[in-house]
Design a protein around this motif. Structure first.
Motif, PDB file in Angstrom:
ATOM      1  N   LYS A 132      79.053 -49.827  33.933  1.00 11.69           N
ATOM      2  CA  LYS A 132      77.745 -49.525  34.515  1.00 11.69           C
ATOM      3  C   LYS A 132      77.891 -48.610  35.721  1.00 11.69           C
ATOM      4  N   LEU A 133      78.821 -48.913  36.621  1.00  6.86           N
ATOM      5  CA  LEU A 133      79.044 -48.059  37.795  1.00  6.86           C
ATOM      6  C   LEU A 133      79.468 -46.648  37.381  1.00  6.86           C
ATOM      7  N   SER A 134      80.360 -46.588  36.420  1.00 10.23           N
ATOM      8  CA  SER A 134      80.835 -45.291  35.941  1.00 10.23           C
ATOM      9  C   SER A 134      79.679 -44.477  35.371  1.00 10.23           C
ATOM     10  N   SER A 135      78.836 -45.118  34.587  1.00  8.50           N
ATOM     11  CA  SER A 135      77.675 -44.444  33.997  1.00  8.50           C
ATOM     12  C   SER A 135      76.708 -43.977  35.078  1.00  8.50           C
ATOM     13  N   ASP A 136      76.433 -44.836  36.066  1.00  4.85           N
ATOM     14  CA  ASP A 136      75.523 -44.483  37.161  1.00  4.85           C
ATOM     15  C   ASP A 136      76.052 -43.279  37.945  1.00  4.85           C
ATOM     16  N   PHE A 137      77.351 -43.275  38.259  1.00  4.72           N
ATOM     17  CA  PHE A 137      77.934 -42.161  39.004  1.00  4.72           C
ATOM     18  C   PHE A 137      77.925 -40.875  38.178  1.00  4.72           C
ATOM     19  N   SER A 138      78.187 -41.001  36.881  1.00  8.48           N
ATOM     20  CA  SER A 138      78.151 -39.820  36.005  1.00  8.48           C
ATOM     21  C   SER A 138      76.754 -39.224  35.960  1.00  8.48           C
ATOM     22  N   ASN A 139      75.754 -40.084  35.803  1.00 10.45           N
ATOM     23  CA  ASN A 139      74.370 -39.612  35.770  1.00 10.45           C
ATOM     24  C   ASN A 139      73.970 -38.972  37.099  1.00 10.45           C
ATOM     25  N   ALA A 140      74.343 -39.601  38.210  1.00 12.65           N
ATOM     26  CA  ALA A 140      74.015 -39.053  39.528  1.00 12.65           C
ATOM     27  C   ALA A 140      74.707 -37.705  39.727  1.00 12.65           C
ATOM     28  N   GLY A 141      75.956 -37.607  39.314  1.00 11.67           N
ATOM     29  CA  GLY A 141      76.682 -36.342  39.430  1.00 11.67           C
ATOM     30  C   GLY A 141      76.058 -35.249  38.585  1.00 11.67           C
ATOM     31  N   TYR A 142      75.633 -35.615  37.385  1.00 13.39           N
ATOM     32  CA  TYR A 142      74.977 -34.656  36.503  1.00 13.39           C
ATOM     33  C   TYR A 142      73.679 -34.145  37.141  1.00 13.39           C
ATOM     34  N   ARG A 143      72.861 -35.080  37.663  1.00 15.32           N
ATOM     35  CA  ARG A 143      71.601 -34.687  38.311  1.00 15.32           C
ATOM     36  C   ARG A 143      71.862 -33.793  39.515  1.00 15.32           C
ATOM     37  N   GLU A 144      72.853 -34.127  40.327  1.00 16.75           N
ATOM     38  CA  GLU A 144      73.176 -33.298  41.497  1.00 16.75           C
ATOM     39  C   GLU A 144      73.656 -31.916  41.063  1.00 16.75           C
ATOM     40  N   GLY A 145      74.427 -31.862  39.988  1.00 13.73           N
ATOM     41  CA  GLY A 145      74.899 -30.572  39.477  1.00 13.73           C
ATOM     42  C   GLY A 145      73.755 -29.706  38.987  1.00 13.73           C
ATOM     43  N   ILE A 146      72.824 -30.305  38.267  1.00 13.48           N
ATOM     44  CA  ILE A 146      71.647 -29.565  37.788  1.00 13.48           C
ATOM     45  C   ILE A 146      70.841 -29.062  38.972  1.00 13.48           C
TER      46      ILE A 146
END
Length: 193
Positions: free
Chosen positions: A21-35
């Motif tokens: 869950k933490l890994s998924s949350d960080f991946s999603n947050a990183g993706y949003r920040e990258g966009i």
């Protein structure tokens, strides 16, 4: 005893699910920040290019023309102006008045990319009619109409073409030619840098 079974589950399984869950949350947050960073970068680059290629040169030229016309008008109204200069003074006033009427939006080329983007992302009616303009756009247009009415009420000024139309880039080129001819007629040489 069944209630105790959930507490006696393998602690490793709980850690794994929390890690996932933490890994998924960080991946999603990183993706949003990258966009977001990508959009901001493209937006800044587009602004920089538009400002350097369109905004600054057009604004600079219009400002120079207005400055020259204001300086010439000021020079021609110095004490000691003879009646023979009245025609020249009237021409200088007319040019200055018409240059003062020009807005940046009148002479800037259309932003085709922004228009294409708006049509892609805004709802367009089935009959092809554009949607209602935003409240800001309606207020801006209303203010511009008021400015136009005040300008038209200004006595003693003529306008290029029909008083209901806005000046264009070709009108500004024409005014520049008139201003240069007026200055040359007075023996003034201007250098554009």
């Amino acid at each position: 005893m069944e209630d105790d079974d959930i507490w006696h589950d393998d602690p490793r399984s709980l850690q794994d699910s929390e890690w996932a869950k933490l890994s998924s949350d960080f991946s999603n947050a990183g993706y949003r920040e990258g966009i977001t960073a990508g959009k901001e970068s493209a937006l800044q680059q587009g602004f920089d290019e538009g400002f350097a290629e369109v905004g600054a040169p057009l604004g600079r030229e219009l400002g120079i023309l207005r400055g020259i016309s204001a300086a010439l008008l000021s020079f021609l109204t110095l004490p000691g102006t003879s009646a023979s200069k009245q025609e020249i003074l009237d021409e200088a006033r007319d040019i200055a008045s018409q240059l003062g009427r020009v807005r940046f939006s009148d002479i800037a080329p259309p932003d085709l990319e922004a228009e294409r983007h708006a049509h892609e992302h805004l709802d367009v009616d089935d009959d092809g009619v554009d949607p209602e303009p935003s409240e800001d756009m309606r207020e801006r247009r209303q203010m511009e109409k008021l400015e136009d009415m005040i300008t038209q009420m200004n006595a003693g000024t003529s306008m290029i073409g029909d008083a209901r139309t806005r000046p264009s880039a070709s009108d500004v080129r024409h005014l520049k030619g008139r201003l240069m001819a007026l200055c040359n007629g007075l023996g003034m040489t201007l250098q554009w840098s």
